[in-house]
Design a protein around this motif. Sequence first.
Motif, PDB file in Angstrom:
ATOM      1  N   GLY A 259       0.824  -1.201   0.000  1.00  0.00           N
ATOM      2  CA  GLY A 259       0.000   0.000   0.000  1.00  0.00           C
ATOM      3  C   GLY A 259       0.861   1.255   0.000  1.00  0.00           C
ATOM      4  O   GLY A 259       1.840   1.331   0.736  1.00  0.00           O
TER       5      GLY A 259
ATOM      6  N   ALA B 261      -3.286   3.373   4.286  1.00  0.00           N
ATOM      7  CA  ALA B 261      -3.763   2.561   5.407  1.00  0.00           C
ATOM      8  C   ALA B 261      -4.232   3.407   6.584  1.00  0.00           C
ATOM      9  O   ALA B 261      -4.693   2.864   7.588  1.00  0.00           O
ATOM     10  CB  ALA B 261      -2.670   1.600   5.862  1.00  0.00           C
TER      11      ALA B 261
ATOM     12  N   THR C  90      -3.766   4.164  12.381  1.00  0.00           N
ATOM     13  CA  THR C  90      -4.070   2.971  11.588  1.00  0.00           C
ATOM     14  C   THR C  90      -4.284   1.785  12.516  1.00  0.00           C
ATOM     15  O   THR C  90      -4.016   1.863  13.722  1.00  0.00           O
ATOM     16  CB  THR C  90      -2.925   2.677  10.598  1.00  0.00           C
ATOM     17  OG1 THR C  90      -3.316   1.646   9.686  1.00  0.00           O
ATOM     18  CG2 THR C  90      -1.670   2.210  11.324  1.00  0.00           C
TER      19      THR C  90
ATOM     20  N   SER D 108      -7.668  -7.334  -0.817  1.00  0.00           N
ATOM     21  CA  SER D 108      -6.512  -6.488  -0.490  1.00  0.00           C
ATOM     22  C   SER D 108      -6.250  -5.390  -1.519  1.00  0.00           C
ATOM     23  O   SER D 108      -5.467  -4.478  -1.252  1.00  0.00           O
ATOM     24  CB  SER D 108      -5.252  -7.354  -0.370  1.00  0.00           C
ATOM     25  OG  SER D 108      -4.889  -7.917  -1.621  1.00  0.00           O
TER      26      SER D 108
ATOM     27  N   VAL E  64      -3.925  -2.013  -0.624  1.00  0.00           N
ATOM     28  CA  VAL E  64      -4.281  -1.236   0.559  1.00  0.00           C
ATOM     29  C   VAL E  64      -3.400  -1.582   1.762  1.00  0.00           C
ATOM     30  O   VAL E  64      -2.880  -0.687   2.420  1.00  0.00           O
ATOM     31  CB  VAL E  64      -5.779  -1.400   0.901  1.00  0.00           C
ATOM     32  CG1 VAL E  64      -6.121  -0.679   2.204  1.00  0.00           C
ATOM     33  CG2 VAL E  64      -6.645  -0.879  -0.250  1.00  0.00           C
ATOM     34  N   PRO E  65      -3.200  -2.858   2.101  1.00  0.00           N
ATOM     35  CA  PRO E  65      -2.388  -3.173   3.284  1.00  0.00           C
ATOM     36  C   PRO E  65      -0.940  -2.717   3.107  1.00  0.00           C
ATOM     37  O   PRO E  65      -0.350  -2.861   2.036  1.00  0.00           O
ATOM     38  CB  PRO E  65      -2.464  -4.706   3.368  1.00  0.00           C
ATOM     39  CG  PRO E  65      -3.645  -5.102   2.549  1.00  0.00           C
ATOM     40  CD  PRO E  65      -3.726  -4.081   1.462  1.00  0.00           C
ATOM     41  N   GLN E  66      -0.370  -2.163   4.178  1.00  0.00           N
ATOM     42  CA  GLN E  66       1.051  -1.831   4.207  1.00  0.00           C
ATOM     43  C   GLN E  66       1.744  -2.898   5.054  1.00  0.00           C
ATOM     44  O   GLN E  66       1.785  -2.822   6.271  1.00  0.00           O
ATOM     45  CB  GLN E  66       1.263  -0.426   4.782  1.00  0.00           C
ATOM     46  CG  GLN E  66       0.715   0.652   3.880  1.00  0.00           C
ATOM     47  CD  GLN E  66       0.899   2.046   4.433  1.00  0.00           C
ATOM     48  OE1 GLN E  66       0.934   2.251   5.630  1.00  0.00           O
ATOM     49  NE2 GLN E  66       1.016   3.025   3.553  1.00  0.00           N
TER      50      GLN E  66
ATOM     51  N   THR F  84      -3.470  -1.682   8.278  1.00  0.00           N
ATOM     52  CA  THR F  84      -4.657  -1.611   7.427  1.00  0.00           C
ATOM     53  C   THR F  84      -5.606  -0.544   7.975  1.00  0.00           C
ATOM     54  O   THR F  84      -5.525  -0.179   9.152  1.00  0.00           O
ATOM     55  CB  THR F  84      -5.396  -2.962   7.370  1.00  0.00           C
ATOM     56  OG1 THR F  84      -5.695  -3.395   8.713  1.00  0.00           O
ATOM     57  CG2 THR F  84      -4.552  -4.025   6.684  1.00  0.00           C
ATOM     58  N   PRO F  85      -6.535  -0.027   7.160  1.00  0.00           N
ATOM     59  CA  PRO F  85      -7.431   1.027   7.637  1.00  0.00           C
ATOM     60  C   PRO F  85      -8.323   0.610   8.803  1.00  0.00           C
ATOM     61  O   PRO F  85      -8.735   1.443   9.596  1.00  0.00           O
ATOM     62  CB  PRO F  85      -8.272   1.370   6.405  1.00  0.00           C
ATOM     63  CG  PRO F  85      -7.447   0.933   5.239  1.00  0.00           C
ATOM     64  CD  PRO F  85      -6.707  -0.278   5.721  1.00  0.00           C
TER      65      PRO F  85
END
Length: 470
Positions: free
Chosen positions: A250, A255, A276, A350, A370-372, A408-409
């Motif tokens: 991400g 995120a 986050t 994802s 999206v995920p870091q 993640t958000p």
Amino acid sequence: MRLTRRQFVAGGAAALGAAGIYELVDRFATTPDRASARVLPSEQHVLGRPQVIVDNGVEVVVPPLHHEVVTASLKVGETPEALREARETLSATLRELDARYEPAPKGLSISLGWGLPYFTRYVPRLAEEHLPVDLRASESEGRQVRAVIDAIRFPSDPDDLILEDNDVAIFLRSDSRDSIAEATGALFDEAKGLFSLTSIRRGFAGGGFDGSQSLPKQMAMAAGIGGAELIPDTAELFLGFTSTQKAGLGPPGIANFETLPGYTDQFPSGYFLGGTAMHLSHLFEDVEAWYLNFDFPERVATTFKPGLDVEDGTQTVPQDADDADSSKAVEEEAKRHKAVGHSSVMQPASRLQADLTGNDGILYPKGTAVPQRADFNTLDNPFFWSARPGVDGQSEAPAAGLHFVVFTPTSDDFHRTRLAMDGFLPDGTSIPLHPRSRAQGFNSILQTTHRQNFLVPPRRNRSFPLSELL
């Protein structure tokens, strides 16, 4: 070089300062040539200026060499006065460390994640008022769901998985082991009386992109891990493939709680704006089974997707936005090949399924990750040190594994992606494979031992969040 059990780990009060086998990281690895960064991001979880190289025509982010997560319970009294004093003490320590080091990877990154037990025990009323609300999950569940929720068990998890309840997890990243040791020494100084250690988790990452033997290969060989000799010489991780393709991570800010419209209620002025959700888990990896039981084409199919044509020995495989699979594509692949790939089966959860303009004004194209992720290989078994070795199944013998850290958000966003890894896609599609089947991506060679979710506040509120409002 082979390490004895005694050399592998030092426990007890000396655990924070002891390097164990990880002292070899600095002997084996060449410190990457990084650009300096002087401005600390407002987000704790975002690194300064990570190095990006090109391998096999793919942009790859070069991660920090050293990683460490320290979990703890709090020794602080539950009164406003005690919390105020603790907040000031921790804030002063963090400011001192910020002044001493530039941002990681070249300097030092410190990310404080606070567990739900902290909010429930110390600031329950304020948590009820200010913890972010997950708008998507609330709509789906028909009730209010917080952006950070308790970790859950997934279909492929073993029965003895431990769902943890730590008050805090501090995640440190740097190219320098000494910098991390100095920081943990300052943060967990007994004289300050803030924390009681529950675990220390260490590891490393670093591929041989310059053609030299990689860090995971050398570390696995030194520890005598079964199948270590089968790991490709320049592999970034134990399982052989490069996982830090820039397009697969991400981008900075995505995120955050507030960035993607409709995810949480933190835009435009939430207390946790710039924060986050963080998931932390540990997994064992069966390296020997991976290389002996899966030939190269099957390793490609298992890691990425069935039917992918990749030249033998390739380690960096493109994972661009245009390569992302939809639920329909995954379902069709499963019907055609009676198998799914680890990467493709998670992409419906994802990756963005449509172009989206964030609240930050940035256009995020369809297929954007999206995920870091910030996962790293380890020889911990399952931890470098544990305060409850009997409960955690602690052993001095090194074992190949992964400390999985991802931002993640929302926690639910991670849960959706992890359920997809087991074949349960966000749109309700279910892949008709057993969750631990050899055909269900990586699942047959992984075993998760511990899980917990945390809330990572923005830098301005990282020290005992909400306590200043008491």
